[in-house]
Design an enzyme around this catalytic site. Sequence first.
Site, PDB file in Angstrom:
ATOM      1  N   LYS A  58       0.862  -1.191   0.000  1.00 23.42           N
ATOM      2  CA  LYS A  58       0.000   0.000   0.000  1.00 23.42           C
ATOM      3  C   LYS A  58       0.895   1.237   0.000  1.00 23.42           C
ATOM      4  O   LYS A  58       1.875   1.310   0.742  1.00 23.42           O
ATOM      5  CB  LYS A  58      -0.889  -0.027   1.241  1.00 23.42           C
ATOM      6  CG  LYS A  58      -1.964   1.055   1.268  1.00 23.42           C
ATOM      7  CD  LYS A  58      -2.848   0.896   2.510  1.00 23.42           C
ATOM      8  CE  LYS A  58      -3.970   1.930   2.519  1.00 23.42           C
ATOM      9  NZ  LYS A  58      -4.831   1.797   3.715  1.00 23.42           N
ATOM     10  N   SER A 133      -9.828   1.767   2.811  1.00 20.35           N
ATOM     11  CA  SER A 133      -8.976   2.476   1.884  1.00 20.35           C
ATOM     12  C   SER A 133      -7.988   1.600   1.116  1.00 20.35           C
ATOM     13  O   SER A 133      -7.518   1.997   0.050  1.00 20.35           O
ATOM     14  CB  SER A 133      -8.200   3.544   2.652  1.00 20.35           C
ATOM     15  OG  SER A 133      -7.287   2.950   3.552  1.00 20.35           O
ATOM     16  N   SER A 157      -9.905  -0.407   7.047  1.00 26.55           N
ATOM     17  CA  SER A 157      -9.291  -0.228   5.730  1.00 26.55           C
ATOM     18  C   SER A 157      -8.584  -1.452   5.152  1.00 26.55           C
ATOM     19  O   SER A 157      -8.234  -1.464   3.975  1.00 26.55           O
ATOM     20  CB  SER A 157      -8.292   0.938   5.764  1.00 26.55           C
ATOM     21  OG  SER A 157      -8.980   2.159   5.615  1.00 26.55           O
TER      22      SER A 157
END
Lengths: 449, 438
Positions: A58, A133, A157
């Site tokens: 990420k 996210s 997330s």
Amino acid sequence: MNITQLTLTETIEALKRKEFPEEDLNKAYLERIKDLNPKLNAYLEIVESKKGIPAAIKDVISTRGIKTTASSKILENYIPPYNGTVINKLLEQGASIIGKTNHDEFAMGSSNENSAYGVVKNPWNISKVPGGSSGGSAAAVAADLCVFALGSDTGGSIRQPASLCGVVGFKPTYGTVSRYGLIAMASSLDQIGPMTKSVEDAALVMEWISGPDGYDANMSSEKFKVKNEKLQSGIRGLKIGVPSEYFEEGLDPKVKQVIQDAIKKLEELGAEIVEVSLPHSQYAVAVYYILMSSEVSSNLARFDGIRYGKGRDQFGAEAKRRIMLGTYSLSSGYWDDYYAQAAKVRTLVKQDFEKAYQKVDVIIGPVSPTVAWDFGAKLDDPLAMYLSDIYTIPANLTGIPGISLPCGFVDDLPVGLHILGKFGDDMTVLQTAYAYEQATDWRKEKPKL
Amino acid sequence: MTYEPVIGLEVHVELSTKSKMFCRCSADYFGKEPNTHTCPVCLGLPGALPYINEQAIDDCIKIGLALNCTISEKSLFERKNYFYPDLPKGYQISQYRWPLCVGGKITLDSGEIIRINRAHQEEDTGKLTHKGKDTLIDFNRSGVPLVEIVTEPDFTDVEQIRDYAKKLQQLFRYLGVSNADMERGDMRLEANVSVRPEGQKELPSYRVELKNINSFRFMVAAVEYEIKRQTEALEKGEKLSQETRGWDEDKRQTYLQRSKEEAHDYRYFPEPDLPELILDQKKIEQIKKSLPELPWDKSNRYKELNIRVEDAVRVAESIELSQFFDDALKHGKKHGVKPQDIANYIVNKKPDIEKVLPTQIIEDIKDKKVGVIDNNEQLEVLAKQAIEENKKSAEDFKAGKENAIQALIGGVMRLSSGKADAGKVKEILTKLLLEIKN
């Protein structure tokens, strides 16, 4: 054999048996990325790796020499001079970084629509959001664009996009994995965790990335260790709590049915189902948005326009909204009513779970009230967007571990099963998830791309 | 109506720990090439986290204990949020609601007591240098441990401020926690000044913060100026308000930096990156035991040995000198040398304590003792001669410069080949000079 369909554990085995060299492994994934990423937009940066086990990271985790943007314009040209602890730990284990994945700006969002670099598409249906996210990491795992990925979870997330993309996503107990190098959203809630193709993989990655590092002061002194006998020991006699509050209004009836079927399955496997109550859950979202935004307003202060080359006007709308909310709740005259009050209610939410865990070993429920929705559906209603994290937020407020794993489909879109554990008891969560995964075939389903 | 000043002080002292407050960088930044003592943590790079330097905490506790504070068994770091180019994170890690040390006191030479509100731990900022139109930032100082000591508004004049600052500086050096060099910025002062009608018990409704004044001399000047300015304003019936002022050395006056309306809201909240600071009594006791005998305790002990007050203070000036003096006392006792004679020797002859052994000065004193001149008439002759030879100092003394007498004492010592009794010489000189004056 299709190399890119192998799990992490299977890939390691295949490499050991020399079924293919690491070069071929990397090449296979890079080719698939080149083929599919333009469609999915899961990766922001692709690294032409030749060796190691390709992992997707990420883009909110600092990687030395590799651009790390936090999906924000403000860090458009930022190349960190240091690696986050998890990156060093992965590299030591023979993993390689194949790319940096897209996500909501500074990890703020539940649909990936807040990225400054465009949305990620859900591999199961590209007109749907992947969740957020960590949407890029979830999509990359679901579409076999990496062997495994890392995400971060502040209010769901990791778990929510895992649920919406049909992969395994694990948020460890707060303090198990070092946050050093994770660009902070809300420091008291953030936790890095694995997103994988199987529960076994999640456990293995946890073993790789956990343990104190002398940089994150909030870490527990113990390192997470996978005990295979425990992971595979089944759940006979295990007490599983079902909170009535997680099945009330707001939960899509079709999703509810899928979760109830999963509960039945767990009962068949020998678990004892016990009803529990988490009465303060209704305040969790409110508490979260005060504490989280307060921390956000401070954590994002360092992007002050003096360094990194971009001014604060480059923040996206959601980042600005949270900076304003947080600045407000910390302001003199408001502190007592907002921040201080929310901190007190956080303790009540914690106590709810402590009480429930006196009766049960794990708690089970849905991850998301719905399956993946259409792009734009909740974009102009931030409150509706915030409420999509209603089941995941309590784990962050209390620091407990939680996992999402595939447990069925609604309208051809994946549904995730949420298993929450006691603080520090990550192993029992994985053990329960493993038992369910092995007894079902959901993990074998792949999106058609 | 007469007015009296109400002054509180905030002292910042940089600790001389090996590494910075929250990272592994060297804290020894002074004079180093800019931005060479930095890392992701003290540069505030995205993703970097603070990690507590235990040595700094111990040092802060030492300061707190020496100032008679209560050490909190549980305290918290908090974030003080504000934007400034020398503050890379956009907040300073400090303490506010839950400081480490609370409620102490210190006694001034005058016997007056200054109450300490708190001593807390925080971190320093980077340093800005303005060059023409450009401003350069050096982060070497960023994250250096700082302890802030805040008093209650107990000061009423600048003499007290002088004494307090001197005492703190001495204390920091005694404890070995800081060089406390004001010129280098190791130790910085801020003052909160207001005035009220004499006799009024309540604090004034406003206070003026004197900030960013980086010399002790200027700070004293600024305080004096403020007392005058505020008194005059009140006499004229003007209303004063909360504000921050700086010092303009050229104009020799204070100037407005920030009014009440522009005051910062620091939005303090608990630092979520750090755990609570939990200390057990055992650790606090341990640190207490490790404290050296403090300067004021030392001079009190010396006074009990019938040493003159000013000499007792002088030999306790530094921990090294007092250690030397203590050794000499021990040795002197064996040889029947009086403590005051040893103090005289040290004060007058200023032996180089790194080269001379305490036993040597005892031998010296014993040798000289035979020829000590303590006959008043003899000393008066020498004193008159010294005044004759140094009229300038005599005039200075008469004009109020008390220090000028030192030169005259020196003259007598020289004329007597060091055999005059220094204590008596001072007495006689003072008497002579004042007689002449009258």
